[in-house]
Design a protein around this motif. Structure first.
Motif, PDB file in Angstrom:
ATOM      1  N   GLU A 199      54.759  67.271  69.003  1.00  9.75           N
ATOM      2  CA  GLU A 199      53.342  66.928  68.826  1.00  9.75           C
ATOM      3  C   GLU A 199      52.572  68.139  68.310  1.00  9.75           C
ATOM      4  O   GLU A 199      51.676  68.014  67.485  1.00  9.75           O
ATOM      5  CB  GLU A 199      52.726  66.452  70.142  1.00  9.75           C
ATOM      6  CG  GLU A 199      53.106  65.060  70.557  1.00  9.75           C
ATOM      7  CD  GLU A 199      52.483  64.001  69.655  1.00  9.75           C
ATOM      8  OE1 GLU A 199      51.316  64.163  69.236  1.00  9.75           O
ATOM      9  OE2 GLU A 199      53.176  63.013  69.369  1.00  9.75           O
ATOM     10  N   ILE A 200      52.941  69.315  68.783  1.00  8.42           N
ATOM     11  CA  ILE A 200      52.260  70.548  68.381  1.00  8.42           C
ATOM     12  C   ILE A 200      52.675  70.966  66.968  1.00  8.42           C
ATOM     13  O   ILE A 200      51.841  71.318  66.145  1.00  8.42           O
ATOM     14  CB  ILE A 200      52.569  71.689  69.378  1.00  8.42           C
ATOM     15  CG1 ILE A 200      51.987  71.360  70.755  1.00  8.42           C
ATOM     16  CG2 ILE A 200      52.058  73.028  68.869  1.00  8.42           C
ATOM     17  CD1 ILE A 200      52.499  72.264  71.869  1.00  8.42           C
ATOM     18  N   THR A 201      53.981  70.919  66.691  1.00  6.82           N
ATOM     19  CA  THR A 201      54.483  71.452  65.429  1.00  6.82           C
ATOM     20  C   THR A 201      54.358  70.474  64.268  1.00  6.82           C
ATOM     21  O   THR A 201      54.284  70.902  63.116  1.00  6.82           O
ATOM     22  CB  THR A 201      55.956  71.867  65.559  1.00  6.82           C
ATOM     23  OG1 THR A 201      56.739  70.710  65.869  1.00  6.82           O
ATOM     24  CG2 THR A 201      56.138  72.926  66.620  1.00  6.82           C
ATOM     25  N   GLY A 202      54.384  69.184  64.565  1.00 12.64           N
ATOM     26  CA  GLY A 202      54.341  68.193  63.487  1.00 12.64           C
ATOM     27  C   GLY A 202      55.529  68.368  62.561  1.00 12.64           C
ATOM     28  O   GLY A 202      56.643  68.592  63.012  1.00 12.64           O
ATOM     29  N   ASP A 203      55.287  68.323  61.257  1.00 14.85           N
ATOM     30  CA  ASP A 203      56.354  68.468  60.262  1.00 14.85           C
ATOM     31  C   ASP A 203      56.520  69.907  59.776  1.00 14.85           C
ATOM     32  O   ASP A 203      57.281  70.164  58.858  1.00 14.85           O
ATOM     33  CB  ASP A 203      56.069  67.570  59.052  1.00 14.85           C
ATOM     34  CG  ASP A 203      56.190  66.099  59.386  1.00 14.85           C
ATOM     35  OD1 ASP A 203      56.916  65.767  60.341  1.00 14.85           O
ATOM     36  OD2 ASP A 203      55.563  65.279  58.686  1.00 14.85           O
ATOM     37  N   ASP A 204      55.824  70.837  60.390  1.00 13.33           N
ATOM     38  CA  ASP A 204      55.859  72.235  59.972  1.00 13.33           C
ATOM     39  C   ASP A 204      57.139  72.914  60.473  1.00 13.33           C
ATOM     40  O   ASP A 204      57.214  73.381  61.613  1.00 13.33           O
ATOM     41  CB  ASP A 204      54.630  72.979  60.509  1.00 13.33           C
ATOM     42  CG  ASP A 204      54.581  74.425  60.084  1.00 13.33           C
ATOM     43  OD1 ASP A 204      55.442  74.847  59.264  1.00 13.33           O
ATOM     44  OD2 ASP A 204      53.682  75.141  60.558  1.00 13.33           O
ATOM     45  N   LEU A 251      57.616  77.425  67.108  1.00 14.22           N
ATOM     46  CA  LEU A 251      58.256  76.629  68.167  1.00 14.22           C
ATOM     47  C   LEU A 251      59.410  75.754  67.661  1.00 14.22           C
ATOM     48  O   LEU A 251      60.125  75.157  68.459  1.00 14.22           O
ATOM     49  CB  LEU A 251      57.216  75.748  68.862  1.00 14.22           C
ATOM     50  CG  LEU A 251      56.171  76.478  69.700  1.00 14.22           C
ATOM     51  CD1 LEU A 251      55.136  75.496  70.242  1.00 14.22           C
ATOM     52  CD2 LEU A 251      56.830  77.240  70.830  1.00 14.22           C
ATOM     53  N   THR A 252      59.594  75.695  66.351  1.00  9.52           N
ATOM     54  CA  THR A 252      60.655  74.852  65.792  1.00  9.52           C
ATOM     55  C   THR A 252      62.027  75.261  66.313  1.00  9.52           C
ATOM     56  O   THR A 252      62.854  74.414  66.634  1.00  9.52           O
ATOM     57  CB  THR A 252      60.625  74.902  64.256  1.00  9.52           C
ATOM     58  OG1 THR A 252      59.353  74.410  63.813  1.00  9.52           O
ATOM     59  CG2 THR A 252      61.714  74.044  63.660  1.00  9.52           C
ATOM     60  N   SER A 253      62.276  76.555  66.424  1.00 10.83           N
ATOM     61  CA  SER A 253      63.583  77.004  66.930  1.00 10.83           C
ATOM     62  C   SER A 253      63.785  76.583  68.381  1.00 10.83           C
ATOM     63  O   SER A 253      64.910  76.288  68.800  1.00 10.83           O
ATOM     64  CB  SER A 253      63.747  78.516  66.778  1.00 10.83           C
ATOM     65  OG  SER A 253      62.747  79.185  67.514  1.00 10.83           O
TER      66      SER A 253
END
Length: 108
Positions: free
Chosen positions: A15-20, A25-27
């Motif tokens: 929810e925080i990162t979306g498609d970015d 936080l993606t890792s």
């Protein structure tokens, strides 16, 4: 950490990162997803399907009959394979992989 909490954490982070995909936080999502996948493999292992079982599934999914697979053999040959009286040979496996556009190892 509990499985349910891990799933919730991934949902919240997404929810925080979306498609970015460059978000810091993606890792973390990837790490937690690996933990979830490992838990699933450990607690809910998938049974291995034989090539003959995969063939039956693919036929149902594509609405095919035994006569729709001339590269495997005659209708009676396909019937014998589906009923466990025969095994798929390498030529048939290659033809099926090409026909369904899937990797050969799906039928091995």
């Amino acid at each position: 950490m509990h499985y349910r909490n891990l799933r919730y954490a991934v949902d919240e982070i997404l929810e925080i990162t979306g498609d970015d995909e460059s978000h810091p936080l993606t890792s973390l999502v990837e790490i937690i997803s690996d933990w979830i996948a490992e838990w699933d493999r450990t607690h809910h292992p998938m049974a291995e399907a034989s090539g003959e079982e995969v063939l039956g599934y693919m036929m149902r999914e594509h609405g095919l009959t035994q006569s729709d697979l001339p590269g495997v053999g005659t209708q009676s040959v396909v019937s014998d394979i589906l009923n466990g009286k025969r095994k798929l040979n390498l030529r048939q496996v290659r033809w099926l992989a090409d026909h369904f556009k899937v990797p050969v190892d799906m039928f091995i």
